[in-house]
Design a protein around this motif. Structure first.
Motif, PDB file in Angstrom:
ATOM      1  N   GLU A  81       0.831  -1.209   0.000  1.00 24.98           N
ATOM      2  CA  GLU A  81       0.000   0.000   0.000  1.00 24.98           C
ATOM      3  C   GLU A  81       0.862   1.255   0.000  1.00 24.98           C
ATOM      4  O   GLU A  81       0.540   2.232  -0.680  1.00 24.98           O
ATOM      5  CB  GLU A  81      -0.940  -0.002   1.208  1.00 24.98           C
ATOM      6  CG  GLU A  81      -1.945   1.126   1.171  1.00 24.98           C
ATOM      7  CD  GLU A  81      -3.018   1.008   2.237  1.00 24.98           C
ATOM      8  OE1 GLU A  81      -3.737   1.999   2.421  1.00 24.98           O
ATOM      9  OE2 GLU A  81      -3.159  -0.053   2.870  1.00 24.98           O
ATOM     10  N   ALA A  82       1.968   1.245   0.729  1.00 31.55           N
ATOM     11  CA  ALA A  82       2.856   2.414   0.775  1.00 31.55           C
ATOM     12  C   ALA A  82       3.437   2.713  -0.608  1.00 31.55           C
ATOM     13  O   ALA A  82       3.589   3.894  -0.977  1.00 31.55           O
ATOM     14  CB  ALA A  82       3.978   2.189   1.781  1.00 31.55           C
TER      15      ALA A  82
ATOM     16  N   ASN B  90       0.677   4.322  -2.603  1.00 29.36           N
ATOM     17  CA  ASN B  90       0.483   5.687  -2.119  1.00 29.36           C
ATOM     18  C   ASN B  90       1.570   6.619  -2.640  1.00 29.36           C
ATOM     19  O   ASN B  90       1.288   7.758  -3.025  1.00 29.36           O
ATOM     20  CB  ASN B  90       0.467   5.719  -0.592  1.00 29.36           C
ATOM     21  CG  ASN B  90      -0.766   5.035  -0.031  1.00 29.36           C
ATOM     22  OD1 ASN B  90      -1.727   4.768  -0.739  1.00 29.36           O
ATOM     23  ND2 ASN B  90      -0.727   4.745   1.258  1.00 29.36           N
ATOM     24  N   ASP B  91       2.820   6.161  -2.654  1.00 25.70           N
ATOM     25  CA  ASP B  91       3.921   6.988  -3.140  1.00 25.70           C
ATOM     26  C   ASP B  91       3.709   7.399  -4.592  1.00 25.70           C
ATOM     27  O   ASP B  91       3.906   8.555  -4.957  1.00 25.70           O
ATOM     28  CB  ASP B  91       5.266   6.264  -3.006  1.00 25.70           C
ATOM     29  CG  ASP B  91       5.773   6.200  -1.583  1.00 25.70           C
ATOM     30  OD1 ASP B  91       5.257   6.947  -0.714  1.00 25.70           O
ATOM     31  OD2 ASP B  91       6.695   5.392  -1.324  1.00 25.70           O
TER      32      ASP B  91
ATOM     33  N   LEU C 238       0.786   7.414  -6.283  1.00 25.79           N
ATOM     34  CA  LEU C 238      -0.418   8.233  -6.423  1.00 25.79           C
ATOM     35  C   LEU C 238      -0.238   9.629  -5.842  1.00 25.79           C
ATOM     36  O   LEU C 238      -0.814  10.594  -6.348  1.00 25.79           O
ATOM     37  CB  LEU C 238      -1.615   7.525  -5.786  1.00 25.79           C
ATOM     38  CG  LEU C 238      -1.994   6.188  -6.429  1.00 25.79           C
ATOM     39  CD1 LEU C 238      -3.202   5.597  -5.739  1.00 25.79           C
ATOM     40  CD2 LEU C 238      -2.222   6.331  -7.926  1.00 25.79           C
ATOM     41  N   GLN C 239       0.571   9.743  -4.800  1.00 27.72           N
ATOM     42  CA  GLN C 239       0.816  11.057  -4.203  1.00 27.72           C
ATOM     43  C   GLN C 239       1.539  11.975  -5.188  1.00 27.72           C
ATOM     44  O   GLN C 239       1.400  13.189  -5.121  1.00 27.72           O
ATOM     45  CB  GLN C 239       1.622  10.909  -2.917  1.00 27.72           C
ATOM     46  CG  GLN C 239       1.558  12.118  -2.031  1.00 27.72           C
ATOM     47  CD  GLN C 239       2.080  11.820  -0.625  1.00 27.72           C
ATOM     48  OE1 GLN C 239       2.780  10.832  -0.404  1.00 27.72           O
ATOM     49  NE2 GLN C 239       1.727  12.653   0.309  1.00 27.72           N
TER      50      GLN C 239
ATOM     51  N   ASP D 216      -4.577  13.982  -2.500  1.00 33.28           N
ATOM     52  CA  ASP D 216      -5.568  13.047  -1.952  1.00 33.28           C
ATOM     53  C   ASP D 216      -5.385  11.691  -2.629  1.00 33.28           C
ATOM     54  O   ASP D 216      -6.242  11.213  -3.381  1.00 33.28           O
ATOM     55  CB  ASP D 216      -6.979  13.591  -2.151  1.00 33.28           C
ATOM     56  CG  ASP D 216      -8.024  12.806  -1.363  1.00 33.28           C
ATOM     57  OD1 ASP D 216      -7.659  11.782  -0.729  1.00 33.28           O
ATOM     58  OD2 ASP D 216      -9.204  13.203  -1.395  1.00 33.28           O
ATOM     59  N   TYR D 217      -4.245  11.071  -2.345  1.00 34.76           N
ATOM     60  CA  TYR D 217      -3.909   9.791  -2.969  1.00 34.76           C
ATOM     61  C   TYR D 217      -4.860   8.681  -2.520  1.00 34.76           C
ATOM     62  O   TYR D 217      -5.102   7.730  -3.266  1.00 34.76           O
ATOM     63  CB  TYR D 217      -2.453   9.408  -2.688  1.00 34.76           C
ATOM     64  CG  TYR D 217      -2.112   9.323  -1.223  1.00 34.76           C
ATOM     65  CD1 TYR D 217      -2.293   8.159  -0.502  1.00 34.76           C
ATOM     66  CD2 TYR D 217      -1.615  10.444  -0.554  1.00 34.76           C
ATOM     67  CE1 TYR D 217      -1.986   8.093   0.848  1.00 34.76           C
ATOM     68  CE2 TYR D 217      -1.304  10.390   0.796  1.00 34.76           C
ATOM     69  CZ  TYR D 217      -1.495   9.205   1.482  1.00 34.76           C
ATOM     70  OH  TYR D 217      -1.192   9.151   2.827  1.00 34.76           O
ATOM     71  N   ALA D 218      -5.446   8.816  -1.336  1.00 32.05           N
ATOM     72  CA  ALA D 218      -6.393   7.802  -0.858  1.00 32.05           C
ATOM     73  C   ALA D 218      -7.642   7.784  -1.744  1.00 32.05           C
ATOM     74  O   ALA D 218      -8.166   6.708  -2.071  1.00 32.05           O
ATOM     75  CB  ALA D 218      -6.763   8.039   0.593  1.00 32.05           C
TER      76      ALA D 218
ATOM     77  N   ARG E 277      -6.683   6.125  -5.010  1.00 33.65           N
ATOM     78  CA  ARG E 277      -6.584   4.679  -4.819  1.00 33.65           C
ATOM     79  C   ARG E 277      -7.980   4.059  -4.791  1.00 33.65           C
ATOM     80  O   ARG E 277      -8.245   3.036  -5.420  1.00 33.65           O
ATOM     81  CB  ARG E 277      -5.819   4.372  -3.529  1.00 33.65           C
ATOM     82  CG  ARG E 277      -5.501   2.894  -3.343  1.00 33.65           C
ATOM     83  CD  ARG E 277      -4.743   2.641  -2.054  1.00 33.65           C
ATOM     84  NE  ARG E 277      -5.538   3.035  -0.907  1.00 33.65           N
ATOM     85  CZ  ARG E 277      -5.157   3.928   0.013  1.00 33.65           C
ATOM     86  NH1 ARG E 277      -3.984   4.501  -0.053  1.00 33.65           N
ATOM     87  NH2 ARG E 277      -5.949   4.239   1.015  1.00 33.65           N
TER      88      ARG E 277
ATOM     89  N   ARG F 174      -7.646  -4.800  -4.245  1.00 36.81           N
ATOM     90  CA  ARG F 174      -7.055  -4.588  -2.921  1.00 36.81           C
ATOM     91  C   ARG F 174      -7.140  -5.880  -2.130  1.00 36.81           C
ATOM     92  O   ARG F 174      -8.210  -6.443  -1.972  1.00 36.81           O
ATOM     93  CB  ARG F 174      -7.807  -3.471  -2.204  1.00 36.81           C
ATOM     94  CG  ARG F 174      -7.171  -3.143  -0.885  1.00 36.81           C
ATOM     95  CD  ARG F 174      -7.841  -1.945  -0.267  1.00 36.81           C
ATOM     96  NE  ARG F 174      -7.114  -1.640   0.941  1.00 36.81           N
ATOM     97  CZ  ARG F 174      -6.999  -0.456   1.445  1.00 36.81           C
ATOM     98  NH1 ARG F 174      -7.579   0.554   0.878  1.00 36.81           N
ATOM     99  NH2 ARG F 174      -6.334  -0.262   2.549  1.00 36.81           N
TER     100      ARG F 174
END
Length: 79
Positions: A48-49, A52-53, A55-56, A61-63, A66, A77
């Protein structure tokens, strides 16, 4: 793979590698999400990290990004 029209559409929403506005219409959103999903290798499992990296880099708002990618079937997921 993007078509020329898709590249033009993506260019309206992604400027200098950043998603500047989230498309409100589902069709346009799916084209943008498809573009972003190309950052990931099909079949590879990412932590997930790691997701996130990536998408950030596109949006703070990478969440939400995702969640859209999962909801629209571009990613799955594992729990």
């Amino acid at each position: 793979m993007e078509h020329a029209n898709d590249a033009d559409l993506v260019g309206r929403f992604i400027k200098n590698g950043r998603l500047v506005i989230m498309p409100s219409k589902r069709g346009k959103l799916r084209v943008v999400l498809d573009h972003i999903a190309q950052e990931f290798e099909p079949g590879k499992t990412y932590a997930e990290a790691e997701v996130n990296d990536v998408l950030q880099g596109y949006h703070d708002d990478y969440a939400a990004l995702r969640r859209y990618l999962v909801d629209e079937g571009f990613m799955t997921r594992a729990v």
